[in-house]
Structure formats: C-alpha cells, structure tokens
Design a protein around this motif. Structure first.
Motif, PDB file in Angstrom:
ATOM      1  N   SER A   1      82.081  80.156  22.424  1.00 24.51           N
ATOM      2  CA  SER A   1      83.499  80.515  22.359  1.00 24.51           C
ATOM      3  C   SER A   1      83.845  81.235  21.062  1.00 24.51           C
ATOM      4  CB  SER A   1      84.365  79.258  22.491  1.00 24.51           C
ATOM      5  OG  SER A   1      84.060  78.337  21.455  1.00 24.51           O
ATOM      6  N   ASP A   2      82.815  81.671  20.316  1.00 24.30           N
ATOM      7  CA  ASP A   2      83.068  82.437  19.104  1.00 24.30           C
ATOM      8  C   ASP A   2      83.917  83.663  19.427  1.00 24.30           C
ATOM      9  OD1 ASP A   2      82.258  84.726  17.108  1.00 24.30           O
ATOM     10  OD2 ASP A   2      81.649  82.864  16.130  1.00 24.30           O
ATOM     11  N   PRO A   3      84.869  84.018  18.557  1.00 26.78           N
ATOM     12  CA  PRO A   3      85.733  85.180  18.842  1.00 26.78           C
ATOM     13  C   PRO A   3      84.979  86.473  19.127  1.00 26.78           C
ATOM     14  CG  PRO A   3      86.601  83.940  16.992  1.00 26.78           C
ATOM     15  CD  PRO A   3      85.269  83.345  17.301  1.00 26.78           C
ATOM     16  N   LEU A   4      83.743  86.585  18.628  1.00 20.96           N
ATOM     17  CA  LEU A   4      82.975  87.807  18.874  1.00 20.96           C
ATOM     18  C   LEU A   4      82.538  87.950  20.321  1.00 20.96           C
ATOM     19  CD1 LEU A   4      80.707  87.876  15.693  1.00 20.96           C
ATOM     20  CD2 LEU A   4      82.608  89.424  16.217  1.00 20.96           C
ATOM     21  N   VAL A   5      82.414  86.839  21.050  1.00 21.52           N
ATOM     22  CA  VAL A   5      81.923  86.903  22.430  1.00 21.52           C
ATOM     23  C   VAL A   5      82.785  86.110  23.406  1.00 21.52           C
ATOM     24  CG1 VAL A   5      79.513  87.338  21.813  1.00 21.52           C
ATOM     25  CG2 VAL A   5      80.338  84.976  21.994  1.00 21.52           C
ATOM     26  N   ASP A   6      83.865  85.508  22.946  1.00 20.79           N
ATOM     27  CA  ASP A   6      84.694  84.680  23.816  1.00 20.79           C
ATOM     28  C   ASP A   6      85.163  85.474  25.034  1.00 20.79           C
ATOM     29  OD1 ASP A   6      86.046  82.401  24.624  1.00 20.79           O
ATOM     30  OD2 ASP A   6      87.882  82.968  23.570  1.00 20.79           O
ATOM     31  N   GLY A   7      84.890  84.954  26.221  1.00 20.58           N
ATOM     32  CA  GLY A   7      85.288  85.614  27.459  1.00 20.58           C
ATOM     33  C   GLY A   7      84.279  86.602  28.001  1.00 20.58           C
ATOM     34  N   LEU A   8      83.209  86.876  27.246  1.00 16.09           N
ATOM     35  CA  LEU A   8      82.180  87.805  27.709  1.00 16.09           C
ATOM     36  C   LEU A   8      81.104  87.033  28.464  1.00 16.09           C
ATOM     37  CD1 LEU A   8      81.758  90.074  24.541  1.00 16.09           C
ATOM     38  CD2 LEU A   8      83.411  90.264  26.417  1.00 16.09           C
TER      39      LEU A   8
END
Length: 254
Positions: free
Chosen positions: A155-162
C-alpha cells in the motif's frame, strides 16, 4: 494612477530585457562512478511530460551543484569498476540534498550475475545514505516477458492501487520498507523505500524497470510507478500546504 502605470511599464520592460526564466532541471539520471545506463528515452519523455527537465550525466563525480534537482536516480554504480566508490564529499552532498523532504534519491541495482563485484559500491552508498536501505544480491526472473509484470504490491504511495510492476532479472533488498515483491519471492522485495521518513530514498533491484530495452513503461502500472517517483513525496500525495523550503513548495505546486 499614472505612477502605477509607469511602474508597471518599467517592470514589463525589465522582464523583456531579462528574457524568459531559466528552465528548472528537476530530474537527474546519473550513471557515473562506472555505472550502467541503458537508453531511457521513455522515462525521460515521461518526466518531461510532467513538466520536469530530464538530464542525464555520466561524469566521474556528481555535479557540484545539486540544487536544481528534485529527483536523482543513481544507476548501477560500480558496474564496470568495482572500486569506483563515491567520495566523502559526494556522500555529504547527497545527504544534504536528502535533508529536504521534497527531494528523492533512487538507487538502481541489478542481479548479481550481471552486476558482479560492483554491487559493493551500491551497498556502500546505501549504507552512507542513512543506512535505511540494504541491497541484497540475487536473481529472480530472467527476461523481458509479459508475465514479469506480475508482482505483489504493497500500500506504499508509490504503488498503491497498482496491480503489478514490471521487471526482468532483478536483485532484491533486505532492508527498507517494502514496495513491491517479485511473485517468485514474496518475502524479499525488489523495490523498497524509506516509507514516509526522511531521507526519501527508493531502491530498485532491476534497471529494466525504467529503461527502454524491455519496454516495461508501456505497461500502465509501471508507467504510473515511474510518474509517482517524481510526483509523490515521502509524505504521500503532495497537497497545497504551507512549507518552509523551496523544494517542498515545488513539490506541492508542480
């Protein structure tokens, strides 16, 4: 009223004489210190499309002035010379750069069969930059195939939702906040960060993630990850809040 108009006219003339403002060179891709750099035309186009200027540099040492940059990527240092370590002055430069929470450094590694002893240069640099990341030799995957874009993201902002993140043959990291794991090993991540803390550092285990040869940036998830390296600060999505540094202001209003 006449005085105001005269003042405005003088300011306008001064602006014409001064010419257009110098462009901001926001992104530095550095492959010096015997680093490895494939072509990065796609990544450069992405950065330029976001309003940044993408600059490549393979000089033996870092630029003397890092103030124009917001994002610095350091690609596989030591690859062609395993004794080409960063000097104390350069380490001090990078640590000063990272003291601003709107600045990010991305360390790019490679699998050990390709990197060889040069990986020690990256390991030492990671240790010198706060010791928050630690590079671990290894290899997962072995080519530019569609299924290599499968990954277990956090869930890190760099990959959240990817839904995934592309790679070819990659090393992993054994210290840092996990961002993305290769599907072959969901214990050791191939992308890590320092979470929401300063210094804002990201480690990537495979140069193919951002380079042209595997065409990974044609994958929408990997493309979005590349964008977020520039757009997302350590505190997550930038918001228009009061900041005390020019770097943070740039991050919030670009």
């Amino acid at each position: 009223m006449k005085k105001i108009l005269a003042l405005l006219g003088a300011l306008a003339i001064a602006g014409i004489l001064a010419g257009p403002a110098a462009a901001q060179t926001d992104v530095l891709f550095y492959s010096g210190h015997s680093g490895y750099a494939d072509t990065h035309t796609q990544f450069g186009a992405i950065m330029n499309g976001l309003g940044a200027n993408f600059v490549t540099d393979s000089s033996p040492t870092l630029p003397a002035d890092l103030s124009p940059y917001q994002l610095i990527l350091i690609s596989v240092p030591g690859w062609s010379d395993p004794n080409d370590y960063f000097g104390a002055g350069e380490v001090a430069q990078l640590n000063a750069f990272l003291a601003d929470d709107a600045h990010r450094v991305v360390l790019i590694g490679e699998w050990d069969g390709f990197y060889g002893q040069g990986q020690q240069v990256l390991e030492q640099l990671a240790a010198d930059l706060g010791g928050v990341l630690s590079f671990s030799p290894g290899v997962y995957d072995n080519g530019c195939y569609a299924y290599q874009c499968a990954a277990t993201n956090t869930s890190d902002p760099l990959v959240d939702g990817l839904s995934g993140l592309c790679k070819a043959a990659t090393s992993v990291w054994d210290l840092g906040t996990p961002v993305s794991y290769p599907v072959e090993n969901t214990i050791l991540p191939f992308v890590v960060s320092n979470g929401t803390d300063v210094p804002c550092i990201v480690g990537i285990g495979d140069s193919n993630v951002l380079s042209d040869p595997c065409n990974h940036l044609a994958d929408p998830n990997t493309l979005e990850f590349a964008r977020r390296l520039y757009l997302v600060t350590c505190s997550g999505e930038p918001t228009a809040t009061e900041n005390t540094t020019w770097g943070a202001v740039k991050a919030n209003f670009r």
